[in-house]
Design a protein around this motif. Structure first.
Motif, PDB file in Angstrom:
ATOM      1  N   ASN A  27      -4.042   2.992  -3.833  1.00 38.77           N
ATOM      2  CA  ASN A  27      -3.431   2.043  -2.895  1.00 38.77           C
ATOM      3  C   ASN A  27      -4.460   1.209  -2.135  1.00 38.77           C
ATOM      4  O   ASN A  27      -4.224   0.034  -1.850  1.00 38.77           O
ATOM      5  CB  ASN A  27      -2.558   2.778  -1.884  1.00 38.77           C
ATOM      6  N   THR A  28      -5.593   1.795  -1.800  1.00 38.87           N
ATOM      7  CA  THR A  28      -6.601   1.060  -1.035  1.00 38.87           C
ATOM      8  C   THR A  28      -7.187  -0.099  -1.829  1.00 38.87           C
ATOM      9  O   THR A  28      -7.650  -1.073  -1.245  1.00 38.87           O
ATOM     10  CB  THR A  28      -7.739   1.988  -0.572  1.00 38.87           C
ATOM     11  N   VAL A  29      -7.163  -0.013  -3.146  1.00 45.00           N
ATOM     12  CA  VAL A  29      -7.691  -1.085  -3.991  1.00 45.00           C
ATOM     13  C   VAL A  29      -6.838  -2.342  -3.839  1.00 45.00           C
ATOM     14  O   VAL A  29      -7.354  -3.458  -3.818  1.00 45.00           O
ATOM     15  CB  VAL A  29      -7.787  -0.624  -5.460  1.00 45.00           C
ATOM     16  N   TYR A  30      -5.522  -2.164  -3.699  1.00 43.95           N
ATOM     17  CA  TYR A  30      -4.642  -3.316  -3.493  1.00 43.95           C
ATOM     18  C   TYR A  30      -5.064  -4.065  -2.226  1.00 43.95           C
ATOM     19  O   TYR A  30      -5.050  -5.292  -2.201  1.00 43.95           O
ATOM     20  CB  TYR A  30      -3.183  -2.871  -3.374  1.00 43.95           C
ATOM     21  N   LEU A  31      -5.439  -3.335  -1.183  1.00 43.19           N
ATOM     22  CA  LEU A  31      -5.901  -3.976   0.053  1.00 43.19           C
ATOM     23  C   LEU A  31      -7.205  -4.729  -0.178  1.00 43.19           C
ATOM     24  O   LEU A  31      -7.404  -5.825   0.355  1.00 43.19           O
ATOM     25  CB  LEU A  31      -6.061  -2.943   1.159  1.00 43.19           C
ATOM     26  N   SER A  64       4.759  -3.743  -0.619  1.00 33.89           N
ATOM     27  CA  SER A  64       5.849  -3.130  -1.382  1.00 33.89           C
ATOM     28  C   SER A  64       5.329  -2.929  -2.797  1.00 33.89           C
ATOM     29  O   SER A  64       5.083  -3.899  -3.523  1.00 33.89           O
ATOM     30  CB  SER A  64       7.079  -4.045  -1.401  1.00 33.89           C
ATOM     31  N   TYR A  65       5.119  -1.658  -3.161  1.00 41.26           N
ATOM     32  CA  TYR A  65       4.609  -1.334  -4.491  1.00 41.26           C
ATOM     33  C   TYR A  65       5.770  -1.304  -5.473  1.00 41.26           C
ATOM     34  O   TYR A  65       6.807  -0.706  -5.203  1.00 41.26           O
ATOM     35  CB  TYR A  65       3.901   0.019  -4.476  1.00 41.26           C
ATOM     36  N   ARG A  66       5.608  -1.968  -6.620  1.00 40.40           N
ATOM     37  CA  ARG A  66       6.678  -2.057  -7.616  1.00 40.40           C
ATOM     38  C   ARG A  66       6.344  -1.308  -8.905  1.00 40.40           C
ATOM     39  O   ARG A  66       7.223  -0.749  -9.539  1.00 40.40           O
ATOM     40  CB  ARG A  66       6.963  -3.522  -7.959  1.00 40.40           C
ATOM     41  N   SER A  67       5.071  -1.359  -9.316  1.00 43.05           N
ATOM     42  CA  SER A  67       4.670  -0.761 -10.585  1.00 43.05           C
ATOM     43  C   SER A  67       3.177  -0.466 -10.524  1.00 43.05           C
ATOM     44  O   SER A  67       2.431  -1.217  -9.892  1.00 43.05           O
ATOM     45  CB  SER A  67       4.988  -1.743 -11.716  1.00 43.05           C
ATOM     46  N   ALA A  69      -0.851   0.030 -11.696  1.00 43.61           N
ATOM     47  CA  ALA A  69      -1.854  -0.613 -12.552  1.00 43.61           C
ATOM     48  C   ALA A  69      -2.784   0.482 -13.065  1.00 43.61           C
ATOM     49  O   ALA A  69      -2.981   1.508 -12.404  1.00 43.61           O
ATOM     50  CB  ALA A  69      -2.635  -1.657 -11.770  1.00 43.61           C
ATOM     51  N   PHE A  70      -3.371   0.239 -14.243  1.00 43.97           N
ATOM     52  CA  PHE A  70      -4.180   1.259 -14.912  1.00 43.97           C
ATOM     53  C   PHE A  70      -5.533   0.704 -15.342  1.00 43.97           C
ATOM     54  O   PHE A  70      -5.750  -0.507 -15.356  1.00 43.97           O
ATOM     55  CB  PHE A  70      -3.417   1.803 -16.124  1.00 43.97           C
ATOM     56  N   LEU A  71      -6.414   1.614 -15.730  1.00 43.28           N
ATOM     57  CA  LEU A  71      -7.773   1.297 -16.144  1.00 43.28           C
ATOM     58  C   LEU A  71      -7.798   0.203 -17.211  1.00 43.28           C
ATOM     59  O   LEU A  71      -6.972   0.204 -18.131  1.00 43.28           O
ATOM     60  CB  LEU A  71      -8.454   2.566 -16.685  1.00 43.28           C
ATOM     61  N   ASP A  72      -8.749  -0.704 -17.059  1.00 43.46           N
ATOM     62  CA  ASP A  72      -9.026  -1.793 -18.003  1.00 43.46           C
ATOM     63  C   ASP A  72      -7.951  -2.882 -18.043  1.00 43.46           C
ATOM     64  O   ASP A  72      -7.998  -3.752 -18.909  1.00 43.46           O
ATOM     65  CB  ASP A  72      -9.282  -1.254 -19.422  1.00 43.46           C
ATOM     66  N   GLU A  73      -7.000  -2.858 -17.137  1.00 43.35           N
ATOM     67  CA  GLU A  73      -6.018  -3.932 -17.079  1.00 43.35           C
ATOM     68  C   GLU A  73      -6.558  -5.071 -16.222  1.00 43.35           C
ATOM     69  O   GLU A  73      -7.424  -4.878 -15.368  1.00 43.35           O
ATOM     70  CB  GLU A  73      -4.689  -3.444 -16.491  1.00 43.35           C
ATOM     71  N   ARG A  74      -6.018  -6.244 -16.460  1.00 46.93           N
ATOM     72  CA  ARG A  74      -6.321  -7.409 -15.627  1.00 46.93           C
ATOM     73  C   ARG A  74      -5.117  -7.624 -14.721  1.00 46.93           C
ATOM     74  O   ARG A  74      -3.965  -7.609 -15.179  1.00 46.93           O
ATOM     75  CB  ARG A  74      -6.524  -8.645 -16.491  1.00 46.93           C
ATOM     76  N   VAL A  75      -5.377  -7.817 -13.437  1.00 49.27           N
ATOM     77  CA  VAL A  75      -4.309  -8.129 -12.494  1.00 49.27           C
ATOM     78  C   VAL A  75      -4.616  -9.475 -11.845  1.00 49.27           C
ATOM     79  O   VAL A  75      -5.777  -9.845 -11.664  1.00 49.27           O
ATOM     80  CB  VAL A  75      -4.118  -7.031 -11.416  1.00 49.27           C
ATOM     81  N   ASP A  76      -3.557 -10.193 -11.535  1.00 50.74           N
ATOM     82  CA  ASP A  76      -3.688 -11.493 -10.897  1.00 50.74           C
ATOM     83  C   ASP A  76      -3.030 -11.435  -9.532  1.00 50.74           C
ATOM     84  O   ASP A  76      -1.940 -10.875  -9.389  1.00 50.74           O
ATOM     85  CB  ASP A  76      -3.005 -12.570 -11.746  1.00 50.74           C
ATOM     86  N   VAL A  77      -3.690 -12.013  -8.551  1.00 46.43           N
ATOM     87  CA  VAL A  77      -3.149 -12.090  -7.200  1.00 46.43           C
ATOM     88  C   VAL A  77      -2.874 -13.557  -6.895  1.00 46.43           C
ATOM     89  O   VAL A  77      -3.770 -14.393  -6.974  1.00 46.43           O
ATOM     90  CB  VAL A  77      -4.136 -11.512  -6.162  1.00 46.43           C
ATOM     91  N   ARG A  97       0.593  -7.960 -13.284  1.00 48.24           N
ATOM     92  CA  ARG A  97      -0.054  -7.696 -14.572  1.00 48.24           C
ATOM     93  C   ARG A  97       0.811  -8.449 -15.572  1.00 48.24           C
ATOM     94  O   ARG A  97       1.942  -8.037 -15.865  1.00 48.24           O
ATOM     95  CB  ARG A  97      -0.072  -6.205 -14.884  1.00 48.24           C
ATOM     96  N   GLY A  98       0.341  -9.608 -16.008  1.00 49.48           N
ATOM     97  CA  GLY A  98       1.189 -10.458 -16.847  1.00 49.48           C
ATOM     98  C   GLY A  98       2.403 -10.891 -16.042  1.00 49.48           C
ATOM     99  O   GLY A  98       2.284 -11.396 -14.935  1.00 49.48           O
ATOM    100  N   GLU A  99       3.585 -10.642 -16.583  1.00 47.20           N
ATOM    101  CA  GLU A  99       4.825 -11.005 -15.892  1.00 47.20           C
ATOM    102  C   GLU A  99       5.341  -9.885 -14.984  1.00 47.20           C
ATOM    103  O   GLU A  99       6.271 -10.081 -14.223  1.00 47.20           O
ATOM    104  CB  GLU A  99       5.910 -11.368 -16.915  1.00 47.20           C
ATOM    105  N   THR A 100       4.723  -8.710 -15.068  1.00 42.20           N
ATOM    106  CA  THR A 100       5.176  -7.560 -14.289  1.00 42.20           C
ATOM    107  C   THR A 100       4.626  -7.619 -12.867  1.00 42.20           C
ATOM    108  O   THR A 100       3.405  -7.674 -12.673  1.00 42.20           O
ATOM    109  CB  THR A 100       4.732  -6.238 -14.948  1.00 42.20           C
ATOM    110  N   VAL A 101       5.519  -7.601 -11.882  1.00 42.93           N
ATOM    111  CA  VAL A 101       5.089  -7.572 -10.475  1.00 42.93           C
ATOM    112  C   VAL A 101       4.683  -6.145 -10.133  1.00 42.93           C
ATOM    113  O   VAL A 101       5.463  -5.206 -10.272  1.00 42.93           O
ATOM    114  CB  VAL A 101       6.219  -8.055  -9.541  1.00 42.93           C
ATOM    115  N   LEU A 102       3.434  -5.991  -9.706  1.00 45.40           N
ATOM    116  CA  LEU A 102       2.918  -4.681  -9.306  1.00 45.40           C
ATOM    117  C   LEU A 102       3.124  -4.437  -7.820  1.00 45.40           C
ATOM    118  O   LEU A 102       3.399  -3.315  -7.408  1.00 45.40           O
ATOM    119  CB  LEU A 102       1.433  -4.574  -9.649  1.00 45.40           C
ATOM    120  N   ALA A 103       2.976  -5.490  -7.015  1.00 48.30           N
ATOM    121  CA  ALA A 103       3.129  -5.342  -5.567  1.00 48.30           C
ATOM    122  C   ALA A 103       3.382  -6.702  -4.941  1.00 48.30           C
ATOM    123  O   ALA A 103       2.917  -7.727  -5.446  1.00 48.30           O
ATOM    124  CB  ALA A 103       1.890  -4.707  -4.953  1.00 48.30           C
TER     125      ALA A 103
END
Length: 138
Positions: A27-31, A64-67, A69-77, A97-103
């Protein structure tokens, strides 16, 4: 996302140090991603002198966490400044992550003078340049 201000996109790669004991991003990584995205937003949209003289301090985050994220994935903010009131900026962010909302994140930041570390209002022309068509209040 609400508001009509400038949008900013930041991309991050999930590394081994981002993963917690449950096998997904801590969770702290999202911050950290939000902080890095706000900094990049400011550096992209503000004039050079403002970037050098004004820093940002986080006042509040609502995530609000939705899904996961895992190792080696790319996330967009995707960052959007919704409004600026006094010395406070209200940001909305979506982490995907792609079309999936993570937070989804609502975040409040205070602009401070880097010399005095006291809150400072942005000049009207700076607010206009970073807010675009969204709400600004003196």
């Amino acid at each position: 996302m609400p508001g009509g201000g400038e949008r900013h996109f930041s991309a991050f790669e999930v590394t081994a140090s981002d993963i917690d004991h449950m096998g997904h991003v801590n969770n702290t990584v999202y911050l950290r991603w939000i902080q890095d995205a706000v900094t990049a937003f400011w550096e992209q949209h503000a004039p050079g002198e403002a970037v050098r003289s004004i820093a940002w301090v986080a006042l509040k985050h609502e995530i609000s966490y939705r899904s996961p994220a895992f190792l080696d994935e790319r996330v967009d903010v995707q960052m959007l400044i919704d409004r600026y009131v006094g010395a406070r900026a209200y940001f909305d962010a979506t982490i995907r992550r792609g079309e999936t909302v993570l937070a989804e994140v609502k975040s409040v930041w205070c602009s401070v003078d880097v010399s005095s570390l006291r809150p400072v209002r942005l000049a009207r022309e700076i607010r206009a340049s970073i807010l675009g068509g969204s709400k600004a209040t003196a």
